[in-house]
Design a protein around this motif. Structure first.
Motif, mmCIF file in Angstrom:
data_model
loop_
_atom_site.group_PDB
_atom_site.id
_atom_site.type_symbol
_atom_site.label_atom_id
_atom_site.label_comp_id
_atom_site.label_asym_id
_atom_site.label_seq_id
_atom_site.Cartn_x
_atom_site.Cartn_y
_atom_site.Cartn_z
ATOM 1 N N PRO A 62 170.925 -65.921 57.515
ATOM 2 C CA PRO A 62 171.898 -66.577 56.621
ATOM 3 C C PRO A 62 171.255 -67.383 55.501
ATOM 4 O O PRO A 62 171.895 -67.637 54.476
ATOM 5 N N SER A 63 169.996 -67.768 55.668
ATOM 6 C CA SER A 63 169.344 -68.616 54.668
ATOM 7 C C SER A 63 169.244 -67.958 53.301
ATOM 8 O O SER A 63 169.170 -68.650 52.280
ATOM 9 N N ILE A 64 169.266 -66.616 53.247
ATOM 10 C CA ILE A 64 169.124 -65.987 51.925
ATOM 11 C C ILE A 64 170.363 -66.204 51.058
ATOM 12 O O ILE A 64 170.304 -66.036 49.833
ATOM 13 N N GLY A 182 164.225 -65.192 54.401
ATOM 14 C CA GLY A 182 165.325 -64.764 55.265
ATOM 15 C C GLY A 182 164.925 -64.457 56.699
ATOM 16 O O GLY A 182 165.726 -63.910 57.462
ATOM 17 N N VAL A 183 163.698 -64.800 57.083
ATOM 18 C CA VAL A 183 163.276 -64.618 58.478
ATOM 19 C C VAL A 183 163.561 -65.940 59.200
ATOM 20 O O VAL A 183 162.655 -66.718 59.513
ATOM 21 N N HIS A 206 173.587 -63.480 60.625
ATOM 22 C CA HIS A 206 173.067 -62.755 59.473
ATOM 23 C C HIS A 206 173.759 -63.219 58.194
ATOM 24 O O HIS A 206 174.703 -64.002 58.245
ATOM 25 N N PHE A 207 173.274 -62.734 57.065
ATOM 26 C CA PHE A 207 173.764 -63.221 55.776
ATOM 27 C C PHE A 207 175.226 -62.857 55.513
ATOM 28 O O PHE A 207 175.889 -63.472 54.682
ATOM 29 N N SER A 208 175.712 -61.835 56.214
ATOM 30 C CA SER A 208 177.105 -61.422 56.052
ATOM 31 C C SER A 208 177.837 -61.528 57.381
ATOM 32 O O SER A 208 177.336 -61.050 58.404
ATOM 33 N N THR A 247 160.731 -68.705 53.948
ATOM 34 C CA THR A 247 162.103 -68.789 54.444
ATOM 35 C C THR A 247 162.603 -70.229 54.373
ATOM 36 O O THR A 247 161.905 -71.163 54.795
ATOM 37 N N LEU A 248 163.796 -70.398 53.863
ATOM 38 C CA LEU A 248 164.378 -71.727 53.753
ATOM 39 C C LEU A 248 164.795 -72.222 55.135
ATOM 40 O O LEU A 248 165.636 -71.600 55.799
ATOM 41 N N ASP A 249 164.166 -73.321 55.590
ATOM 42 C CA ASP A 249 164.455 -73.918 56.904
ATOM 43 C C ASP A 249 164.249 -72.946 58.064
ATOM 44 O O ASP A 249 164.936 -73.019 59.092
#
Length: 271
Positions: A62-64, A182-183, A206-208, A247-249
């Protein structure tokens, strides 16, 4: 992987060893020879095609959603699994795509055919549902044993995460520095690692939200995937290459951490 046939010849007088060898291999000799003769030669075109270049590997966490991914169009990129769902809302020109999980390949077979980049799909998972084309390539993969394969025309270890397969492909292509985004390495679930389940409702991992919505999926095995990542870190470092985690956070603690902004500054743009 002609060594398999050579070993079989040497062990022809020991039936137990021959049976064990074939059982432990993903492929029967006939099955493997078909892939090796028909599909492996197509992969030779990618050997060191990006020598000394850099790339981004885009995970599906989800970070992406919190990043401006359009900035990646200046760079070589790998999209993983159901990345096509992201392309519905984000204008992103992927360089390559990788998927090995049989559930994902079955659920996305029509979408993978519409990708505008080379797509590397696991032969044993895709051969009955997606035909090889000028853009779809079959790679040989298996879950075990743990190996980091430097040669794409051999069997790649899946390593319990498609990201690990992408790292091996990037290595074969000659990429020097790889930047992960995104990992997230964090999932919300109940059950045992690798257990097959039906996800009811939206997907929180996941991102979606429709990634695995009301679909079958395999629960992650974070501990096993960390072993794979450490092996990738070893091979890249010993070869004078680097993997950075932007990856963000993200929760993964294997690769050096940098920010997404720093990764954009460091990464070499496309030629």
């Amino acid at each position: 992987m002609d060594y398999l046939m050579e070993v079989l010849k040497k062990k022809k007088n020991n039936i137990r060893e021959v049976i064990t060898l074939v059982h432990n291999s993903l492929f029967s000799p006939i099955y493997f020879r078909h892939w090796y003769r028909k599909h492996a030669p197509r992969l030779l075109a990618f050997r060191n095609i990006h020598k000394e270049d850099d790339c981004f590997i885009i995970g599906n966490g989800p970070s992406i959603n919190r990043l401006d991914l359009t900035q990646l169009n200046r760079y070589y990129t790998f999209g993983l699994n159901k990345i096509h769902l992201l392309l519905e809302t984000v204008k992103l020109n992927l360089s390559y795509h990788v998927a090995v999980n049989p559930y994902i390949i079955e659920q996305s077979k029509h979408d993978f055919n519409n990708l505008n980049c080379p797509s590397f799909l696991s032969y044993h998972a895709a051969r009955r549902v997606i035909k090889a084309t000028d853009k779809i390539y079959y790679i040989a993969t298996k879950p075990r044993p743990y190996t980091f394969q430097e040669i794409m025309t051999d069997v790649l270890c899946e390593g319990y995460t498609v990201t690990y397969v992408a790292l091996q492909i990037a290595f074969y292509m000659g990429f020097k520095n790889v930047y992960l985004i995104g990992v997230d390495h964090h999932f919300v679930y109940n059950g045992l690692p690798n257990e097959k389940q039906l996800m009811i409702g939206d997907d929180p991992n996941h991102f979606s939200p429709k990634y695995f919505k009301n679909s079958e999926w395999q629960l992650p095995d974070l501990e096993a995937s960390e072993l794979s990542y450490r092996l990738a870190h070893f091979y890249y470092t010993r070869s004078g290459r680097k993997i950075f985690d932007a990856t963000l956070d993200g929760k993964l603690e294997v690769f050096p951490k940098i920010t997404f902004e720093e990764a954009l500054r460091r990464c070499k743009p496309k030629k």
